[in-house]
Write a protein that holds these residues in place. Structure first.
Motif, PDB file in Angstrom:
ATOM      1  N   PRO A 173     -46.582   4.952  23.686  1.00 46.91           N
ATOM      2  CA  PRO A 173     -47.727   4.071  23.447  1.00 46.91           C
ATOM      3  C   PRO A 173     -47.629   3.949  21.846  1.00 46.91           C
ATOM      4  CG  PRO A 173     -48.557   5.972  24.814  1.00 46.91           C
ATOM      5  CD  PRO A 173     -47.236   6.327  24.294  1.00 46.91           C
ATOM      6  N   ARG A 174     -47.903   2.423  21.519  1.00 47.15           N
ATOM      7  CA  ARG A 174     -48.159   2.326  19.997  1.00 47.15           C
ATOM      8  C   ARG A 174     -49.207   3.270  19.481  1.00 47.15           C
ATOM      9  NH1 ARG A 174     -44.227  -1.167  17.815  1.00 47.15           N
ATOM     10  NH2 ARG A 174     -45.332  -0.450  15.890  1.00 47.15           N
ATOM     11  N   ASP A 175     -50.042   3.299  20.237  1.00 42.43           N
ATOM     12  CA  ASP A 175     -51.125   4.079  19.791  1.00 42.43           C
ATOM     13  C   ASP A 175     -51.330   5.619  20.068  1.00 42.43           C
ATOM     14  OD1 ASP A 175     -53.935   5.314  18.959  1.00 42.43           O
ATOM     15  OD2 ASP A 175     -54.802   3.832  20.265  1.00 42.43           O
ATOM     16  N   SER A 176     -50.918   6.367  19.051  1.00 46.47           N
ATOM     17  CA  SER A 176     -50.622   7.784  19.524  1.00 46.47           C
ATOM     18  C   SER A 176     -51.785   8.327  20.049  1.00 46.47           C
ATOM     19  CB  SER A 176     -50.377   8.415  18.200  1.00 46.47           C
ATOM     20  OG  SER A 176     -51.158   8.510  17.263  1.00 46.47           O
ATOM     21  N   ALA A 177     -53.189   8.017  19.840  1.00 46.75           N
ATOM     22  CA  ALA A 177     -54.202   8.580  20.615  1.00 46.75           C
ATOM     23  C   ALA A 177     -54.127   8.376  22.026  1.00 46.75           C
ATOM     24  CB  ALA A 177     -55.461   7.827  20.120  1.00 46.75           C
ATOM     25  N   SER A 178     -53.258   7.438  22.649  1.00 42.15           N
ATOM     26  CA  SER A 178     -52.994   7.047  24.136  1.00 42.15           C
ATOM     27  C   SER A 178     -52.059   8.018  24.481  1.00 42.15           C
ATOM     28  CB  SER A 178     -52.441   5.792  24.384  1.00 42.15           C
ATOM     29  OG  SER A 178     -53.679   4.783  24.136  1.00 42.15           O
ATOM     30  N   CYS A 184     -48.326   6.342  29.669  1.00 42.46           N
ATOM     31  CA  CYS A 184     -49.023   6.813  28.412  1.00 42.46           C
ATOM     32  C   CYS A 184     -48.346   8.191  27.944  1.00 42.46           C
ATOM     33  CB  CYS A 184     -50.656   6.673  28.440  1.00 42.46           C
ATOM     34  SG  CYS A 184     -51.041   5.054  28.507  1.00 42.46           S
ATOM     35  N   GLU A 189     -52.679  -2.450  26.472  1.00 40.11           N
ATOM     36  CA  GLU A 189     -52.050  -1.185  26.064  1.00 40.11           C
ATOM     37  C   GLU A 189     -50.727  -1.561  25.562  1.00 40.11           C
ATOM     38  OE1 GLU A 189     -53.865   1.845  25.807  1.00 40.11           O
ATOM     39  OE2 GLU A 189     -52.185   2.633  24.314  1.00 40.11           O
ATOM     40  N   HIS A 222     -40.327  -3.861  22.981  1.00 41.69           N
ATOM     41  CA  HIS A 222     -41.932  -3.661  22.930  1.00 41.69           C
ATOM     42  C   HIS A 222     -42.683  -4.075  24.038  1.00 41.69           C
ATOM     43  CE1 HIS A 222     -42.224  -2.655  18.514  1.00 41.69           C
ATOM     44  NE2 HIS A 222     -40.933  -3.327  18.438  1.00 41.69           N
ATOM     45  N   ARG A 233     -46.340  -4.455  26.643  1.00 34.83           N
ATOM     46  CA  ARG A 233     -47.750  -4.250  26.814  1.00 34.83           C
ATOM     47  C   ARG A 233     -48.082  -4.444  28.364  1.00 34.83           C
ATOM     48  NH1 ARG A 233     -50.617  -8.775  27.851  1.00 34.83           N
ATOM     49  NH2 ARG A 233     -49.747 -10.871  27.116  1.00 34.83           N
TER      50      ARG A 233
END
Ligand code: ZN
Length: 105
Positions: free
Chosen positions: A93-98, A10, A75, A67, A69
């Motif tokens: 990570p695709r989710d920048s919050a991660s 991450c 994730e 890609h 997961r």
């Protein structure tokens, strides 16, 4: 949220050179081999070299996008880099919050 298995992945790892791209590919390949990650193939991929094939060779396209997961927590990650003009890309990570940290070499 990421789990223990993928926590180290991450990060936003900047890819600015073929050497860094190779390293990112190697790390992803190792995590597929130890069953942390699985490759996700988008439906709209028309020309497709499986990641494991890419990882075995030193040859890649002008634009690389893969890609993944986590098999344990779902994730999502991706590896994307424009190699031809050298503008680079990232592993992230695709989710920048991660994103736990940014790695710039
Ligand atoms: Zn995970």
């Amino acid at each position: 949220m990421a789990c223990d298995r993928c926590a180290d992945l991450c990060v936003r790892y900047a890819i600015r050179s073929p050497r860094e791209l190779r390293k990112a590919i190697q790390i992803a390949a190792e995590n597929i081999a130890d069953r942390t990650l699985v490759e996700v193939v988008p439906d709209d991929h028309c020309v497709f070299v499986p990641f494991v094939e890419l990882a075995k060779s030193a040859a890649w396209d002008d634009y690389v996008e893969y890609h993944f997961r986590c098999m344990h927590c779902n994730e999502a990650f991706w590896l994307h880099a424009e190699t031809y003009h050298g503008s680079g890309g990232n592993w992230e990570p695709r989710d920048s919050a991660s994103v736990r940290k940014n790695i710039n070499n």
